[in-house]
Scaffold this motif. Structure first.
Motif: not given
Length: 340
Positions: A282-297, A300-304
């Motif tokens: 669960r901790r690994a999945l939480t960190s993966v979700r945070e990493s994915v969310r940061q990568a998406r952010y 989005r910041r580089m594109l827009f």
């Protein structure tokens, strides 16, 4: 084995038997022994079938019967009740109303205003016809009948009675007497002798034998019932000490400690390890979700570009823990403006 009733039982028994002969005593013992040998396996088989039947009744037939009863109610009773309550009763009431106003009321009107006057008229005509027929019977037919009866009596009945009384009756008595004694000598006396000297003694002997056989069968059935009960208890005790008690001892002294040891040594560590693996996952999945969310952010910041900051709007309500009071409002309005 007691073959005779005690004296006290004989005194209490309302149907006390008379003293029996040597034939009864000689037949009773072998018949009871043979009946006991024959009835014992039958009684044991019967008791076993009774036990099996009770088990089948309690474990199979009774639940199956309850299920069938519920299914019958669901499939037949409840639909029929609904059909009766919501279909047949309203339809019956409607039909009753229609029959009343289309059949009963017109029939009552027809009977009252048509059939009743017609019936009164028919009764008046019938009374007139009756009076005419009564006059014909009294004035014409009665005298003719009296004359015909007088002629019949003296021309037919009197001669026939005389012939019967003085001719036929004596001849019939003689024929009946002859036939009676002929039949008695040829048939009744031989049959009576055979009945009295052959059939009655044979029947008494057969009755004694049959009574003793029936009594022996009843006695054997009761004795074999006690023997069957003893055998059943012995088999139950043997099954208990041969199978149930060893299984219980093995379960209590071997399987239960082994199960507790397996639970403490294997199952609990495996469970704790599984829980730890789950938490780490669960901790690994939480960190993966945070990493994915940061990568998406970041993408989005580089594109827009950076998102625009929201302009703070003046709020009419006080922020934080500040509360609005009448004293603060009056002080704000009265205080002079500050010069810059």
């Amino acid at each position: 084995m007691d073959l005779e009733k005690p004296q006290a039982d004989r005194q209490r028994d309302p149907e006390v038997r008379e003293p029996e002969g040597c034939l009864v005593v000689a037949i009773r013992l072998p018949v009871r022994i043979i009946a006991l040998v024959v009835v014992l396996p039958v009684r044991m088989l019967w008791d076993a079938l009774v036990v099996v039947g009770r088990i089948v009744r309690d474990t199979v037939l009774r639940p199956f019967g309850r299920a069938l009863a519920w299914l019958g109610k669901a499939l037949f009773v409840w639909p029929l009740v609904a059909l009766w309550r919501w279909v047949l009763v309203p339809v019956g009431r409607a039909l009753g109303w229609l029959v009343k106003w289309l059949v009963v009321v017109p029939a009552v009107w027809l009977y009252r205003h048509v059939l009743t006057p017609a019936g009164h008229a028919t009764a008046w005509v019938a009374r007139g016809i009756r009076a005419a027929l009564t006059w014909i019977y009294e004035r014409l037919l009665t005298p003719v009948g009296h004359g015909f009866r007088w002629l019949t009596r003296y021309l037919v009945v009197v001669p026939v009675v005389w012939v019967y009384r003085w001719v036929l009756a004596p001849a019939g008595r003689a024929v009946a007497w002859t036939v009676y004694w002929t039949g008695r000598v040829l048939f009744v006396l031989p049959v009576l002798a055979v009945w009295r000297w052959i059939l009655v003694p044979t029947g008494r002997v057969l009755a004694v034998v049959g009574r003793e056989v029936w009594t022996a069968l009843g006695h054997a059935w009761r004795v074999t019932g006690h023997l069957s009960l003893a055998v059943g208890r012995f088999l139950g005790t043997l099954f208990r000490w041969v199978f149930v008690e060893p299984v219980r001892w093995v379960y209590r002294t071997v399987l239960t400690p082994v199960g507790h040891a397996v639970r403490d040594a294997v199952l609990r560590p495996v469970t704790e390890a599984g829980r730890a693996v789950g938490r780490a996952t669960r901790r690994a999945l939480t960190s993966v979700r945070e990493s994915v969310r940061q990568a998406r952010y970041d993408v989005r910041r580089m594109l827009f570009g950076e998102p625009r900051e929201r302009v703070a709007m003046a709020r009419r309500e006080p922020a934080g823990g500040e509360t609005r009071t009448l004293e603060k409002r009056v002080r704000r309005e009265v205080s002079p403006p500050t010069r810059g």
